[in-house]
Design an enzyme around this catalytic site. Sequence first.
Site, mmCIF file in Angstrom:
data_model
loop_
_atom_site.group_PDB
_atom_site.id
_atom_site.type_symbol
_atom_site.label_atom_id
_atom_site.label_comp_id
_atom_site.label_asym_id
_atom_site.label_seq_id
_atom_site.Cartn_x
_atom_site.Cartn_y
_atom_site.Cartn_z
ATOM 1 N N TYR A 141 20.637 30.285 67.157
ATOM 2 C CA TYR A 141 21.845 29.927 68.670
ATOM 3 C C TYR A 141 22.982 29.986 67.261
ATOM 4 O O TYR A 141 24.308 30.327 67.393
ATOM 5 C CB TYR A 141 21.734 28.229 68.897
ATOM 6 N N SER A 164 30.759 27.139 69.398
ATOM 7 C CA SER A 164 29.725 26.203 69.459
ATOM 8 C C SER A 164 30.337 25.517 67.693
ATOM 9 O O SER A 164 30.925 25.728 67.275
ATOM 10 C CB SER A 164 28.602 26.501 68.731
#
Length: 658
Positions: free
Chosen positions: A548, A535
């Site tokens: 995350y 990400s």
Amino acid sequence: MMSTPLEQLVSRSREIGEDPSLVVYGGGNTSAKGVLVDHLGREQRVMWVKGSGADMRGSTASDYPALRLDDLRPLLARDDMSDEEMTDLVARALLDPGARRPSIETLLHAFLPYTHIDHVHADAICALTNHAEGPRIVAEALGEGFAYVDWMRPGFTLSKVVAELGDRDGVVLAHHGLITWGESTEVCAEHTRATVARAAAYLDALPMRVEAPARVPDMPDDEIERLLLHLRGAMSRTGRRVLHIDDRLRAVADRPDIADVVAGGVSSADHMLRIKPRSVIVASAASAAEDVDGYAAEYSAYVERNSEAMPEGFGMHDPMPRVALVPGLGAITTGATLRDAEVAADIAMRTHEVAATVADRIGAPEPLSDRETFRFDYWPMELYKLTLRPPAPDLAGYIAIVTGAASGIGRGIAVELAARGASLVLADLDGEGLEEAAERLRERGGAAPVLVAGDQSDEGVVEETVRRAVRDFGGLDGAVINAGIGVTGTLEELTLAQWDSAQRINLTSGFLLTRAAMRVLREQGSGGSLVYVASKNAFGPGAGFGAYSVSKAGMVQLMRIAALEGGGAGIRANAINPDAVFDNSRLWDDGLREERAAAHGIAPGELEDFYASRNILKRRVTTADVAATAAFLLSDASSRTTGAVIPVDGGVAGAFPR
Ligand SMILES: [Zn+2]
């Protein structure tokens, strides 16, 4: 209303095509003669004949082009004709110049006077001829009325030879098949059926020459998996392929005289187009590489010693076997897709069972001579059939795992890889979503994927995911490690359970798949590519998104270690850092959209535009963008790239890789 000769031909041919003991996959051909009114209203005497490469099974009228008999019959007066000239002259007789190319055996049908003609490559007929005593056995089985023609490659000369035999009951072509005829379609069909049945009954009545062999013990599962990997690794020198286990050939593979059966070659010459002139015998995982290398060396030597017969503009085919016979298992066949490998198995079954029948009932099966095998193997007229198939896509034969494939980026990647010809194992917790993804793949023309529903942070599920790639497709080339969830909350708010689940589902699952995939890739020995969908947050984290962001940063580090440790075995590892991919992603469900919108001080509906306005290119990022990058990193186009991170985020300066 009476049906037309063409309708009768189509229906008779479809029935023949349904019986694999008569023809398989485009083998054989049929014809009918009649009168047709052409585009200018003239009556023409015509013959409809099966198109080259057309499969009788499920065929339709357009598979049987019409030709003017008055343009074909006079050719009988010629003494000689090259294949090229014959193809040209036959094409000139077509009523519709746009019709599909007629069979290479068109003149054979045209020169015989009968209204209906069948030509099949029946197993029972081939068993009568593929040994030293063909003429005697054919006469015994079918009676003196049938003509026996020694092997001759199809074309003008064979057509002339058969034209002389029109007063016989039918014609048996050694190493090839049967020609039968009748004035009505019923008589023709019955003649074909009865002749093949007589041949089969004759063979059945012959005493067995050898005892039924003892069954070789079943190969253990772990040995089968090693065998597949070693075979595929050895064959990958000339390209990637899918391997398929077929146990229908177990009885043949277990025979003590398996070498003699294989030495018998193919039952009907046209089988070699799909399964090569010979199969290879593979004894064990330990010997697989050596067996394959030996086969390839022998194939190269055969091409070398026949090189003066090589047609201009052609080179050696892939020297790797298409069919491996494995005692204790059956056959392992290969192809660009599982479907191709299954077709090879269907054909191999006919070929080897014919040779086994010959060995059981008559004597040593004999192949075509080396030179005639080569002349057929490299016959441009036969190779033409292969050109009718669409060119192989760039990931044909490539085997990949995609996790998190039920939705979002994972599904988008799966669709992209399937469209490029890859064979896929799709994994996700969401079994229903996987079924939908599989449906989407099929809609886009991809091959049917293997689906593994389960938790990718469970060691057993991950092992099973990798095992399915090996068992169902024969090995592995790459994995897209994509399964993940979004977890929000500041460090002060996060519960331990939330923190743990982000690390387990996003990062530990990646470790488990990396480990399992690398073990298999190393065993296979032909490299591989691991793609980590991390990400933008890995380099450019966001407050309130810590669990995350840490898991994704860990994933990038995991990728780097995999690149370091796998490099020696040719295993590459790279990461993709996407940002703000919304189309059909479930990441944004369950409140994440609302939370991120609140964090940025905007309405939830403005989130896509907000992220787009934030990147340098001012563009929304889609699953298709990520999928194209994943396909690039899996493919050989990136063969010199490992340990890299590619952002797919529209350009976010704060998240540039470093
Ligand atoms: Zn034929």
